[in-house]
Structures are given as structure tokens and as C-alpha cells.
Design a protein around this motif. Structure first.
Motif, mmCIF file in Angstrom:
data_model
loop_
_atom_site.group_PDB
_atom_site.id
_atom_site.type_symbol
_atom_site.label_atom_id
_atom_site.label_comp_id
_atom_site.label_asym_id
_atom_site.label_seq_id
_atom_site.Cartn_x
_atom_site.Cartn_y
_atom_site.Cartn_z
ATOM 1 N N PHE A 134 1.266 8.246 5.559
ATOM 2 C CA PHE A 134 1.041 8.740 4.143
ATOM 3 C C PHE A 134 1.410 10.086 4.271
ATOM 4 C CE2 PHE A 134 -2.312 5.228 4.028
ATOM 5 C CZ PHE A 134 -1.471 4.366 3.313
ATOM 6 N N LEU A 161 11.968 2.877 -7.362
ATOM 7 C CA LEU A 161 12.578 4.193 -7.138
ATOM 8 C C LEU A 161 12.993 4.804 -8.359
ATOM 9 C CD1 LEU A 161 13.741 4.109 -3.570
ATOM 10 C CD2 LEU A 161 12.326 5.736 -4.257
ATOM 11 N N THR A 185 10.445 15.500 -6.017
ATOM 12 C CA THR A 185 9.839 15.942 -7.592
ATOM 13 C C THR A 185 10.013 17.299 -7.503
ATOM 14 O OG1 THR A 185 8.014 14.251 -7.072
ATOM 15 C CG2 THR A 185 7.335 15.360 -8.851
ATOM 16 N N ARG A 217 -6.832 3.391 -4.850
ATOM 17 C CA ARG A 217 -5.710 3.810 -5.332
ATOM 18 C C ARG A 217 -5.848 5.115 -6.405
ATOM 19 N NH1 ARG A 217 -0.336 1.420 -8.233
ATOM 20 N NH2 ARG A 217 0.611 3.517 -8.290
ATOM 21 N N HIS A 269 10.085 3.649 5.546
ATOM 22 C CA HIS A 269 8.994 2.852 5.086
ATOM 23 C C HIS A 269 9.188 1.383 5.981
ATOM 24 C CE1 HIS A 269 6.556 0.616 2.313
ATOM 25 N NE2 HIS A 269 7.267 -0.449 2.597
ATOM 26 N N ALA A 288 7.695 12.526 -1.297
ATOM 27 C CA ALA A 288 7.636 12.862 -2.870
ATOM 28 C C ALA A 288 7.741 13.815 -3.474
ATOM 29 C CB ALA A 288 6.175 12.051 -2.958
ATOM 30 N N VAL A 298 11.618 -2.330 -4.492
ATOM 31 C CA VAL A 298 11.709 -0.927 -3.971
ATOM 32 C C VAL A 298 12.368 -0.022 -4.870
ATOM 33 C CG1 VAL A 298 12.054 0.615 -2.026
ATOM 34 C CG2 VAL A 298 10.830 -1.492 -1.509
ATOM 35 N N TRP A 352 13.338 7.328 2.212
ATOM 36 C CA TRP A 352 12.026 7.094 2.126
ATOM 37 C C TRP A 352 11.895 5.483 2.480
ATOM 38 C CZ3 TRP A 352 9.596 3.450 -1.004
ATOM 39 C CH2 TRP A 352 8.282 3.412 -0.511
ATOM 40 N N ASP A 375 4.970 10.492 3.569
ATOM 41 C CA ASP A 375 5.249 9.793 2.112
ATOM 42 C C ASP A 375 4.931 11.151 1.095
ATOM 43 O OD1 ASP A 375 5.612 7.455 2.655
ATOM 44 O OD2 ASP A 375 3.735 6.582 1.682
ATOM 45 N N PHE A 400 -5.038 8.897 -5.720
ATOM 46 C CA PHE A 400 -4.129 9.545 -6.797
ATOM 47 C C PHE A 400 -4.858 10.696 -7.275
ATOM 48 C CE2 PHE A 400 -3.677 9.727 -11.438
ATOM 49 C CZ PHE A 400 -2.187 10.326 -11.420
ATOM 50 N N PHE A 414 6.511 -8.317 -2.052
ATOM 51 C CA PHE A 414 7.686 -7.280 -2.893
ATOM 52 C C PHE A 414 9.088 -7.463 -2.066
ATOM 53 C CE2 PHE A 414 7.642 -3.910 0.002
ATOM 54 C CZ PHE A 414 6.726 -3.944 0.776
ATOM 55 N N ASP A 474 0.775 -1.257 -0.049
ATOM 56 C CA ASP A 474 -0.066 0.056 -0.227
ATOM 57 C C ASP A 474 0.975 1.308 -0.197
ATOM 58 O OD1 ASP A 474 -2.253 -1.223 0.137
ATOM 59 O OD2 ASP A 474 -3.289 -0.559 1.767
ATOM 60 N N ARG A 475 1.738 1.436 0.832
ATOM 61 C CA ARG A 475 2.513 2.510 1.108
ATOM 62 C C ARG A 475 3.395 2.731 0.009
ATOM 63 N NH1 ARG A 475 6.641 4.616 5.876
ATOM 64 N NH2 ARG A 475 6.865 6.595 4.950
ATOM 65 N N LEU A 476 4.064 1.584 -0.899
ATOM 66 C CA LEU A 476 4.777 1.713 -1.945
ATOM 67 C C LEU A 476 4.031 2.283 -2.966
ATOM 68 C CD1 LEU A 476 7.744 0.781 -2.897
ATOM 69 C CD2 LEU A 476 6.447 -1.362 -3.752
ATOM 70 N N GLN A 477 2.537 1.991 -3.299
ATOM 71 C CA GLN A 477 1.623 2.524 -3.877
ATOM 72 C C GLN A 477 1.386 3.872 -3.835
ATOM 73 O OE1 GLN A 477 -1.434 -0.168 -5.491
ATOM 74 N NE2 GLN A 477 -0.531 -1.720 -4.188
ATOM 75 N N PHE A 478 1.002 4.286 -2.633
ATOM 76 C CA PHE A 478 0.563 5.662 -2.459
ATOM 77 C C PHE A 478 1.591 6.513 -2.557
ATOM 78 C CE2 PHE A 478 -2.998 3.447 0.335
ATOM 79 C CZ PHE A 478 -3.804 3.618 -0.609
ATOM 80 N N PHE A 479 2.950 6.137 -2.276
ATOM 81 C CA PHE A 479 4.273 6.926 -2.515
ATOM 82 C C PHE A 479 4.472 7.104 -3.899
ATOM 83 C CE2 PHE A 479 8.786 7.051 -3.368
ATOM 84 C CZ PHE A 479 9.033 8.413 -2.482
ATOM 85 N N SER A 480 4.339 6.272 -4.759
ATOM 86 C CA SER A 480 4.296 6.190 -6.203
ATOM 87 C C SER A 480 3.358 7.212 -6.638
ATOM 88 C CB SER A 480 4.283 4.774 -6.870
ATOM 89 O OG SER A 480 4.973 4.092 -6.207
ATOM 90 N N ASP A 481 2.141 7.073 -6.080
ATOM 91 C CA ASP A 481 1.043 7.791 -6.705
ATOM 92 C C ASP A 481 1.200 9.327 -6.594
ATOM 93 O OD1 ASP A 481 -0.450 5.746 -7.197
ATOM 94 O OD2 ASP A 481 -1.851 5.924 -5.980
ATOM 95 N N ALA A 482 1.881 9.643 -5.301
ATOM 96 C CA ALA A 482 2.242 11.143 -4.989
ATOM 97 C C ALA A 482 3.313 11.674 -6.071
ATOM 98 C CB ALA A 482 2.700 11.249 -3.749
ATOM 99 N N VAL A 483 4.290 10.767 -6.404
ATOM 100 C CA VAL A 483 5.478 11.189 -7.496
ATOM 101 C C VAL A 483 4.691 11.477 -8.756
ATOM 102 C CG1 VAL A 483 7.266 10.715 -8.607
ATOM 103 C CG2 VAL A 483 7.184 10.408 -6.059
ATOM 104 N N ALA A 533 -4.423 13.468 -4.774
ATOM 105 C CA ALA A 533 -3.124 14.253 -4.853
ATOM 106 C C ALA A 533 -3.324 15.179 -5.859
ATOM 107 C CB ALA A 533 -1.919 12.968 -5.020
#
Lengths: 234, 234, 234, 234
Positions: D23, A107, D34, B20, D89, D30, A103, D85, D26, B24, A98, A19-28, B27
Motif C-alpha cells: 500500500f 489505468l 498524478t 475503502r 502488483h 499513485a 487493470v 505499478w 501504491d 480513501f 479481475f 484490494d490493491r487495485l482499489q486502494f491504488f485507484s483510491d489514491a489517484v 488519503a
């Protein structure tokens, strides 16, 4: 590495809840997308004492017309990041586990996602120029190849949902590899025929993705078409 | 597309957990909102050797006064994005399933949300100018129409919670369509009477939203009012 | 509003899961915090042909010294947003339900959170100036008063966890109201003694928060102190 | 503080679900990552009437070449924030409870994470200069020391998962303390041999992290190596 350290690393680096990996990615992804528009600066139009509203409007339309390449670059890059977000989303929805390498690969993927505003500005400023073509095509290709690396790594490590069989793995892989194929080929095309042709070449992503979406090595139709190709080639 | 590829697409594109997708989107909404203020630049006031603190303060108040259109544009756009976020939030809270088209429509919506800072700057710089009116009204209308498209698509696809009956679907739809109605109508109003009138026209959103909120085609009162309108028209 | 529309509104505007509301707010808090540093620009130091590394270093230290008010303003505003995030986090952790008004009040709070970078720049540029004091004190007070409004609204609506009794409600309220008390009082202080004194006045937040944290109207000690005050006053 | 207030604080400040804390963090990580690329500005190349596409391309390549230090600084800082990060995490994935001090330490950590774009710009502009070295090394060290503080505080407070035994705690601690060791040592190195040497010194992080990863005070091999060192020293 000692047995103890290996054990600690297993606890630290492996996980089943991404989850956190996904939400962090979403933010980027979201920030990179939203920052694109910041690069488009509002034009300055001089408003002298004799300027009527109609004159000002006319000049403003002309100035906004000069921004068309920037709007275009914004739209392309938003689409590129958006499609990659959707792909990332789908892949992680099918990922059950994962490790530290996932990770790291992720990144690296985010590194290029966050970088997109730079080649986008370069493209909107120097559209037909080879440095702009190379930076843009290189960044988009790196993103697709890293998405592919994540997918291949997760499949080989047995991290994917059991719904994902070999056929499905290959289907996604084919879809992922068309983008870097077109973008990397566009670089020699640009050198041979000029940078502007490289940009037109990118449009081929569209028909190619349709062909790849239809192609099925397991179906009879595809086998037949393969066979006919083989006989023609022979 | 072959049977296999269709099956793969079903697994990849359909989902029941839109967490998600929502985070997303959040954000993008949040970044677009927060970037609005970045466009307001702190005024520069010259601080010569003979400038007293009182003189500096006076000049600074004047300079801040010139920023009023920018504060105003910031407040309007923050409200527009905020209301759209709340609407997005409510709609997805009632959505139980989604597919690839929902993802695409949502990305298109986010495209215009992320674009808002540009027409906002244009509006704060060239308030009564038609290009500013058209860009702003066009962006806000596109956002509302895409919210409507998401809602209609989810309703027709049977993706909404069972609590949402036809009456409720139509209630939300009516509310969603008032905004583009006013904003799109403001463009001819601007051409006829001048850009400033288009801005005043936008205020009509407020009373119209109250009227639409009260209107109920199923209630007796509304039927009666309809009937009387019909008889008058006849 | 008709019965039907009221019923639809209940479904649309009430909720028990405020996850998305919280994550959206988090994003706005996080972005506003992170954008603060963008305002601090790296100094330009001229590097002529005869400049030695030591000379360049010396000039760079001087130039960085001039940025001290900006670092200071960054630190204050980061702290203000950080404390408000922590407070928002704690309050929503105790909130079980919400409605449309909670969403609206929260959006208004986020409006001022997102606005913080502007008064921060104003303060770092024109530290002892009254417009800077008023903008900054006004924004911080508005944030605290809206946090208070959210808390009071949730308590009166019965939206809080049952753990929150009247004593706890008042304890949090007291803590929330000290900040706007000090910041709003600092404005007349600034007018009477000069803007710089307003900044020093803000430091009183620190001892006052300790006193308020200790004060307990229900305990014997507090009652005794109240009684003695009352007798003195009499 | 009275008994009541203490009780209220316990309810307000302690928690077992750190989702929102994570979150929120995160989002800050993020955004800081960015925003780094925003600092890299697209070069301006003059396009006169006699400029051919080839000339323009040549000049653009030269101008992009001058950006190499900026790309480099972007890559380093992205890696620094990315590694932190991932570490954040992992630590929070093993944390079961938190209190107000965890929130405060975490906010202090985010303060330095959000600050990273400033020393990054400084480094890309004034690479071999001591102020740049000190700002950069200081920020990275502060980040690592705060990660260490969070880890130590959570371990001593009994907030970590029961899987984390003393050996594992120390393993993570060793890994966390190598970074500030190298970065803080690089400051005297810079003063003694010049700022550029400080940058080269940072590369030592890489071999040191491998050595620390292998070192195990509990294993026989390590004990033997310790014993042999002790006998050599004697």
C-alpha cells in the motif's frame, strides 16, 4: 503464444482479490481531488504605508471575488471526481474477479482522473471559450465511458457478483451513459450558440439523472408509458 | 422510482465494509496535510561577491523570521486536519454499516478538508484581516458540522456499534459542536474588535474542550451544578 | 472527568487494529517523499536562432550540473524518510494495541515528516549555511526522537507483541537514538568549524549505526570490552 | 553482530504480510502519476479590449497546440509508471515472505518512480536533446532493473508462491529485461544519429515485448527455431 506462456499469463494476470487495485485507484482519485485546490492562488493585495486595515480588507474581498470562477471550477471538478469515486467503489464492491484487461482499463480511467486538474484550470481561466469546453467535456466523457467499459467488461466476463442480474446491469449502464451523452452533446451546442451555453447545458445532467433513475423498462408503468409514446409517435 | 430500481440501489448504495471509504478518506486527509508545507517557500537571499558566510547566515535568519506566520499557520492547520482525522478514525471504527448518504456526507467533508490549504495561505498572508478570518473560521466550522452530521446520521440510522449508547452519542456530539461554536462566534468578535481578536478568540477552544470533556449530565456532580445554576437563574 | 466520560473515552481512544493508523501514516510518508522531487525545477536554457543542438546540449549539461546539490538533497531526504518509514513499519508490525496518546505522538511524527521538504529546499539552496544546518538537523532529530517516544510509550504501556523482550526493546532504542545524537551534535560542530563541517559530520551516522548494531551489552564480548574499559578508566 | 542482535533483526526485518509494503508503494506510484499533470501549465493568452471570443479561442487553440509535447510526455510517463505499478502488483501478489533487503530494494525502486516527473519535464522541454534522452532512458532502465532485482531476489530466497516454477520465473525475467535493453541501447543510438532517433528507438519496446511474450525456450517450436538458427549460423 505457447501453452506455457499462456499458463504463466493466467497466473500473473488473473486475480480474485482486487484490494490493491482499489486502494491504488483510491489514491489517484484522492490526489487528483486534493490537487485541485492547489491551482487556486491566494491573491496579492498591495499593502502601502497609508493602507488601513479596512482598505486592505475591502481590496481583499474584491480580489477574492475575482476567484469565484476558480472556486466554482474547483467545486464542479471535486464533485465530478467524487461521484466517479463513489461509482468506482460501488462497482468494485460487486466485482469478484479481475484480469489484465480490467487493470488496463482501470489505468486508462485513472489517466483521465489524474488529468482533471488541467481542464479544470482551463475552465476557470477561459470559462466561455470553446477549447475549455471541449477539453472539459471530453475528459469527463472519457471518464464515464471508461467506467462504462469496465462495468460492461466485468459483466460479460462473468466477473460480477451473482446478485447483479441483467436488469441491474442495465440500470447501472443507463446511469453511466447519461453523463457522456450530455457532455458530448454540449460541444455542438457550444459551437452553435457560444461556449457559455455549453456550460449551462451541463446542468441538464441533473434532471436527466433523475429521469433515468426512475425509468424502468421492466415495470408496468414504464411499459405503459412506452406504449403511449409508441402510439403517439405512430 | 420503481421497485426494481429501488432494489438495485439498495445493493449498490449499502455496505457493511467501509474499509475503502476510510482509506480513501485517509488519503485525502494525508494529502491535504502534506500539501500545507508546499505553500511555505524558501526565502531568496542575495549572495553578492562581497557577502561573507556570516552575512548570508544573518540575512537568512531574518528572512526565516518573516516566515513565522507561515510556520504558525502550517502548525494550526496540520493540527486541525490531524484532530479531524483522529475523530473520523474513531467514528468509523464504531460504524458497522453505511449507505449512499454516508458516502455523500463524507465527500462533502473531504471537500472542505481538501480546501484547507487555501484559507491557510490566506491566513498566513493576511493574518488579522476579516476575509482571512471568515474563510478560515468558515472552513473549520464546516468540517466540524459535517463530522457532526455524519455522527448524527449514523446514530439515527442505527449504523453504529451497539457499544454506543445515548450517553456516549451525546458525549461525542458535545465535543464536536464546541469547535464550530468558537469559530463561528469569532466572526462577530472580529467585526466588533478587529480581526486579530478573532484569532485570539480561537484559543478558547482549548479550555472549552476541557470543560466539555468533564461535563456529564448524567452524573450527580453535574446535576447538582445544573440545579445550583437553575436556582441562581431563578 | 466523570466515570461515564472516562468509559466513553476508553471506547473511543483505545484500539487493537491499527491498520488505518498505519495506512494513514504511509500516505503521509509517501506524499512527503514524492513531493521532494517537485522542488527540483527543470533548468531554462535559451535557444536562440543560431543555437545548434550541440550547443544547446552543452548548456543543458552545465545547467543540470548546477542542480547537483538539489539531486543530492533529494537523495538524502528520500533516504531519511524511507528509513523512517521502514522503522515505523517494523515498530507497528510488533504493536498489538494503541491508545489516544499513540495517535497524538504519531501525528506529531507525521508533522515533522510532512515538514521535511522545507528544510530539504533550504539545504539544497544554502548548503553550508547554519540556518539550513539547524533546520535540517532539527527536523531529522525531532523525527527520530518521536519514533523513540512511540517505541518507549508502546513498550511501557505493554502494547508490544510478547516477542519483544527487554533486550530487543533496548536494541531498537539504541539504534533510534544514534541519529539525533549525530544530528544534534552537528549543530555545535557547525558553529565551531563552519556549516559545511556539520554536513560532513552527518556521515558519522553510518559507522556509528554499524557499531551500535554490533554492540550487545548481554554478550560476553561486550561485557569483556566493558570490563577492560572500566579498568582503563580506573 | 552478536547472536542476540541477529535474533532481534530476524524479528524486525522478516515478515509474511507485505500489505503495508504494497500500500505504501501504491501511494508513491499513485502520487508520482498524478503529479505529472501538475507540470503542464495552462497557457496565458492576452485578452485585449478588441479581442473577440473567436480570436481568443483561436489563440488558445494555438497555445494548446504548443503543449502537445507536454501532453505526449505526460502520456508516456503515465504509461511507464502504470505498467510498472501493474508489474509490481503482480509480483507481490505471488510473494509470500519478505525481508529487510526486499524493503530496501523496494525503496530504491520508489526513489526512481518518485523521480520520474523530473526527466518527464526535461523531455517535454528539450525533446531531441541528449541530456533529456539520457535522464529519461536512465530513469526508466533503473526502474526496470530494480523490478528485476526484486523478482530475482525473491525467487532465489524462496519467497515466491510455489506456483512460480523456473519457467515462469524466467518468463517474467525476460519480459522485465527487454525494457532496459531498448532504453540503454537508445543512448548510443542518440549519440550516433541524434537525440530524436533515440526517441523513435523507444518504440521498439512494443514489437520486442510481443516477440519476448511468444518466445518459449521449452516448447518444440522454439527449439526447432533455435536449431534452425544454430544450423544457419554454422
Amino acid at each position: 503464444m505457447s501453452e506455457n506462456n499462456k499458463r504463466y499469463d493466467r497466473v500473473l494476470r488473473y486475480g480474485s482479490n482486487s484490494d490493491r487495485l482499489q486502494f491504488f485507484s483510491d489514491a489517484v482519485f484522492a490526489i487528483a481531488m486534493t490537487l485541485l485546490v492547489i491551482e487556486i492562488t491566494v491573491p496579492t493585495v498591495e499593502n502601502g504605508p497609508k493602507t488601513t486595515q479596512a482598505m486592505l480588507d475591502g481590496e481583499l474581498w474584491v480580489a477574492l471575488g475575482h476567484l469565484v470562477p476558480q472556486f466554482f471550477a474547483y467545486a464542479i471538478s471535486f464533485t465530478v471526481i467524487g461521484i466517479n469515486w463513489a461509482g468506482h467503489h460501488r462497482k468494485f464492491a460487486l466485482t469478484r474477479k479481475f484480469d489484465g484487461n480490467v487493470v488496463s482499463l482501470n489505468l486508462l480511467l485513472l489517466f483521465f482522473i489524474a488529468f482533471v486538474p488541467f481542464p479544470t484550470s482551463l475552465l476557470s481561466e477561459y470559462g466561455g471559450s470553446m477549447p475549455a469546453v471541449i477539453f472539459y467535456a471530453g475528459t469527463v466523457s472519457a471518464i464515464s465511458l471508461l467506467q462504462f467499459a469496465l462495468w460492461a467488461y466485468a459483466y460479460r466476463g462473468g466477473y460480477l457478483d451473482e446478485k447483479v442480474d441483467q436488469g441491474m446491469y442495465r440500470y447501472v449502464r443507463r446511469n453511466l451513459l447519461t453523463v457522456p451523452l450530455i457532455f458530448l452533446l454540449s460541444i455542438p451546442v457550444g459551437f452553435l450558440f457560444g461556449g457559455a451555453w455549453a456550460l449551462y447545458f451541463w446542468i441538464l445532467n441533473w434532471p436527466l439523472s433523475i429521469i433515468v433513475g426512475r425509468y424502468d423498462p421492466g415495470s408496468k408503468a414504464s411499459k405503459a408509458s412506452k406504449a403511449s409514446k409508441a402510439s403517439k409517435a405512430a
